[in-house]
Scaffold this motif. Structure first.
Motif, PDB file in Angstrom:
ATOM      1  N   MET A  65       0.827  -1.208   0.000  1.00 27.26           N
ATOM      2  CA  MET A  65       0.000   0.000   0.000  1.00 27.26           C
ATOM      3  C   MET A  65       0.864   1.263   0.000  1.00 27.26           C
ATOM      4  N   GLN A  66       2.017   1.203   0.653  1.00 31.32           N
ATOM      5  CA  GLN A  66       2.940   2.335   0.608  1.00 31.32           C
ATOM      6  C   GLN A  66       3.479   2.525  -0.811  1.00 31.32           C
ATOM      7  N   ILE A  67       3.807   1.422  -1.463  1.00 25.68           N
ATOM      8  CA  ILE A  67       4.277   1.486  -2.850  1.00 25.68           C
ATOM      9  C   ILE A  67       3.186   2.081  -3.740  1.00 25.68           C
ATOM     10  N   LEU A  68       1.938   1.670  -3.525  1.00 29.48           N
ATOM     11  CA  LEU A  68       0.819   2.184  -4.308  1.00 29.48           C
ATOM     12  C   LEU A  68       0.689   3.698  -4.139  1.00 29.48           C
ATOM     13  N   ARG A  69       0.726   4.164  -2.897  1.00 28.52           N
ATOM     14  CA  ARG A  69       0.580   5.603  -2.646  1.00 28.52           C
ATOM     15  C   ARG A  69       1.704   6.389  -3.301  1.00 28.52           C
ATOM     16  N   ASP A  70       2.917   5.866  -3.167  1.00 29.65           N
ATOM     17  CA  ASP A  70       4.065   6.549  -3.785  1.00 29.65           C
ATOM     18  C   ASP A  70       3.926   6.573  -5.304  1.00 29.65           C
ATOM     19  N   ASP A  71       3.479   5.459  -5.866  1.00 23.74           N
ATOM     20  CA  ASP A  71       3.370   5.348  -7.315  1.00 23.74           C
ATOM     21  C   ASP A  71       2.298   6.280  -7.869  1.00 23.74           C
ATOM     22  N   LEU A  72       1.208   6.446  -7.119  1.00 23.63           N
ATOM     23  CA  LEU A  72       0.113   7.303  -7.556  1.00 23.63           C
ATOM     24  C   LEU A  72       0.354   8.771  -7.222  1.00 23.63           C
ATOM     25  N   GLY A  73       1.393   9.029  -6.434  1.00 19.25           N
ATOM     26  CA  GLY A  73       1.634  10.401  -6.001  1.00 19.25           C
ATOM     27  C   GLY A  73       0.577  10.898  -5.036  1.00 19.25           C
ATOM     28  N   GLN A  74       0.072   9.977  -4.199  1.00 18.03           N
ATOM     29  CA  GLN A  74      -0.968  10.307  -3.223  1.00 18.03           C
ATOM     30  C   GLN A  74      -0.494   9.904  -1.822  1.00 18.03           C
ATOM     31  N   PRO A  75       0.522  10.575  -1.295  1.00 22.40           N
ATOM     32  CA  PRO A  75       1.112  10.157  -0.015  1.00 22.40           C
ATOM     33  C   PRO A  75       0.155  10.207   1.167  1.00 22.40           C
ATOM     34  N   ASP A  76      -0.887  11.039   1.081  1.00 25.56           N
ATOM     35  CA  ASP A  76      -1.815  11.178   2.208  1.00 25.56           C
ATOM     36  C   ASP A  76      -3.075  10.328   2.043  1.00 25.56           C
ATOM     37  N   ARG A  77      -3.085   9.450   1.051  1.00 28.17           N
ATOM     38  CA  ARG A  77      -4.252   8.597   0.821  1.00 28.17           C
ATOM     39  C   ARG A  77      -4.431   7.638   1.999  1.00 28.17           C
ATOM     40  N   PRO A  78      -5.617   7.572   2.611  1.00 29.84           N
ATOM     41  CA  PRO A  78      -5.833   6.670   3.749  1.00 29.84           C
ATOM     42  C   PRO A  78      -5.608   5.209   3.353  1.00 29.84           C
ATOM     43  N   GLU A  79      -4.932   4.469   4.206  1.00 35.57           N
ATOM     44  CA  GLU A  79      -4.598   3.087   3.879  1.00 35.57           C
ATOM     45  C   GLU A  79      -5.733   2.120   4.158  1.00 35.57           C
ATOM     46  N   ALA A  80      -6.413   2.290   5.277  1.00 37.98           N
ATOM     47  CA  ALA A  80      -7.403   1.305   5.720  1.00 37.98           C
ATOM     48  C   ALA A  80      -8.495   1.028   4.684  1.00 37.98           C
ATOM     49  N   PRO A  81      -9.108   2.048   4.068  1.00 36.99           N
ATOM     50  CA  PRO A  81     -10.143   1.751   3.060  1.00 36.99           C
ATOM     51  C   PRO A  81      -9.602   0.976   1.859  1.00 36.99           C
ATOM     52  N   ASP A  82      -8.361   1.285   1.447  1.00 30.91           N
ATOM     53  CA  ASP A  82      -7.764   0.560   0.322  1.00 30.91           C
ATOM     54  C   ASP A  82      -7.506  -0.898   0.672  1.00 30.91           C
ATOM     55  N   VAL A  83      -7.023  -1.141   1.877  1.00 31.06           N
ATOM     56  CA  VAL A  83      -6.777  -2.515   2.323  1.00 31.06           C
ATOM     57  C   VAL A  83      -8.085  -3.301   2.357  1.00 31.06           C
ATOM     58  N   GLU A  84      -9.128  -2.677   2.873  1.00 33.80           N
ATOM     59  CA  GLU A  84     -10.425  -3.344   2.953  1.00 33.80           C
ATOM     60  C   GLU A  84     -10.959  -3.659   1.557  1.00 33.80           C
ATOM     61  N   TRP A  85     -10.869  -2.680   0.642  1.00 30.10           N
ATOM     62  CA  TRP A  85     -11.373  -2.901  -0.718  1.00 30.10           C
ATOM     63  C   TRP A  85     -10.582  -3.998  -1.419  1.00 30.10           C
ATOM     64  N   LEU A  86      -9.249  -3.914  -1.312  1.00 38.39           N
ATOM     65  CA  LEU A  86      -8.393  -4.889  -1.985  1.00 38.39           C
ATOM     66  C   LEU A  86      -8.618  -6.295  -1.441  1.00 38.39           C
ATOM     67  N   THR A  87      -8.724  -6.415  -0.125  1.00 42.26           N
ATOM     68  CA  THR A  87      -8.959  -7.718   0.490  1.00 42.26           C
ATOM     69  C   THR A  87     -10.279  -8.322   0.027  1.00 42.26           C
ATOM     70  N   ASP A  88     -11.323  -7.499  -0.010  1.00 40.09           N
ATOM     71  CA  ASP A  88     -12.633  -7.991  -0.446  1.00 40.09           C
ATOM     72  C   ASP A  88     -12.600  -8.423  -1.909  1.00 40.09           C
ATOM     73  N   ARG A  89     -11.883  -7.658  -2.742  1.00 37.80           N
ATOM     74  CA  ARG A  89     -11.830  -7.983  -4.172  1.00 37.80           C
ATOM     75  C   ARG A  89     -11.044  -9.271  -4.415  1.00 37.80           C
ATOM     76  N   VAL A  90      -9.894  -9.412  -3.755  1.00 29.92           N
ATOM     77  CA  VAL A  90      -9.091 -10.617  -3.924  1.00 29.92           C
ATOM     78  C   VAL A  90      -9.823 -11.822  -3.324  1.00 29.92           C
ATOM     79  N   PHE A  91     -10.535 -11.607  -2.227  1.00 32.47           N
ATOM     80  CA  PHE A  91     -11.359 -12.663  -1.629  1.00 32.47           C
ATOM     81  C   PHE A  91     -12.347 -13.202  -2.665  1.00 32.47           C
ATOM     82  N   GLU A  92     -12.971 -12.283  -3.388  1.00 32.56           N
ATOM     83  CA  GLU A  92     -13.923 -12.665  -4.431  1.00 32.56           C
ATOM     84  C   GLU A  92     -13.238 -13.441  -5.551  1.00 32.56           C
ATOM     85  N   LEU A  93     -12.079 -12.967  -5.966  1.00 28.21           N
ATOM     86  CA  LEU A  93     -11.352 -13.617  -7.066  1.00 28.21           C
ATOM     87  C   LEU A  93     -10.783 -14.967  -6.637  1.00 28.21           C
ATOM     88  N   PHE A  94     -10.246 -15.048  -5.416  1.00 25.97           N
ATOM     89  CA  PHE A  94      -9.745 -16.323  -4.900  1.00 25.97           C
ATOM     90  C   PHE A  94     -10.864 -17.361  -4.838  1.00 25.97           C
TER      91      PHE A  94
END
Length: 216
Positions: free
Chosen positions: A44-73
């Motif tokens: 998630m730190q790599i993602l924020r750095d790559d997008l140029g969004q250093p202040d982007r909240p991490e928790a919502p992204d983790v929750e979204w990503l986990t739910d999406r990968v859960f669905e795909l798995f």
């Protein structure tokens, strides 16, 4: 797990690109490669750095990503060549076996529907250790839970991050690259796949610890 036993890195790639698009950006190939084998927090730190969004909240992204990968798995995972056969041979031989992964417990539980819970005596997940890979803690934790010396273990990995963790732990290391190229490294035995690997081969790695094993 990811990239070693099952071809799940491609699943992560789908979800990560979708997450970046949801954030109004595009995930670069370099950033995606840097995430392979890494912990969720580091990714998630790599993602924020790559997008140029250093202040982007991490928790919502983790929750979204986990739910999406859960669905795909949940749709099922594809085994890497030779992985299922090796796992069955190891279990048939009665060898204590641990799954050591940077992926969190929620997603691992879904993946175990494919991998088989009965195939592992111990499962160590990325959100269950204080220092994830490339730190050696995950592998040392697994060995301790199995009740064996780490020096008597063979760790099988596919990424530079995982190889670093396994090598630093003191285990013998068998590396089978998936998404990333792995350079020759002292003490690491390189193969192009797990096809043909059996318990006798793993035992030979322990006997010849520290020597590069030629491919066969």
């Amino acid at each position: 797990m990811d990239g070693t036993l099952v071809d799940s890195e491609k699943v992560w790639e789908i979800a990560l690109h979708e997450l970046a698009a949801n954030a109004g950006g595009t995930l670069s190939p370099a950033a995606r490669q840097a995430m392979i084998g890494s912990s969720m927090a580091n990714s998630m730190q790599i993602l924020r750095d790559d997008l140029g969004q250093p202040d982007r909240p991490e928790a919502p992204d983790v929750e979204w990503l986990t739910d999406r990968v859960f669905e795909l798995f949940g749709a099922g995972l594809v085994w890497r060549p030779g992985a299922l056969e090796l796992l069955h041979a190891v279990r048939f031989a009665g060898l204590p076996t641990a799954l050591v992964t940077s992926t969190g417990r929620k997603l691992v539980e879904v993946a175990l529907d494919t991998l088989g819970r009965e195939n592992f005596d111990v499962v160590v997940c990325g959100d269950e250790v204080s220092m994830p890979k490339p730190d050696p803690e995950p592998y040392r934790t697994a060995a301790a839970l199995l009740g064996v010396a780490i020096e008597d273990c063979v760790a099988i990995e596919d990424s530079p991050t995982g190889v670093s963790s396994a090598l630093a732990s003191g285990a013998a290391v068998l590396a089978v690259p998936a998404e990333l190229e792995l350079p020759p490294t002292d003490g690491v035995h390189l193969r192009t796949s797990l096809v043909g690997v059996d318990p006798a081969y793993l035992a030979d790695l322990l006997v010849h610890r520290g020597l590069l094993q030629p491919e066969r």
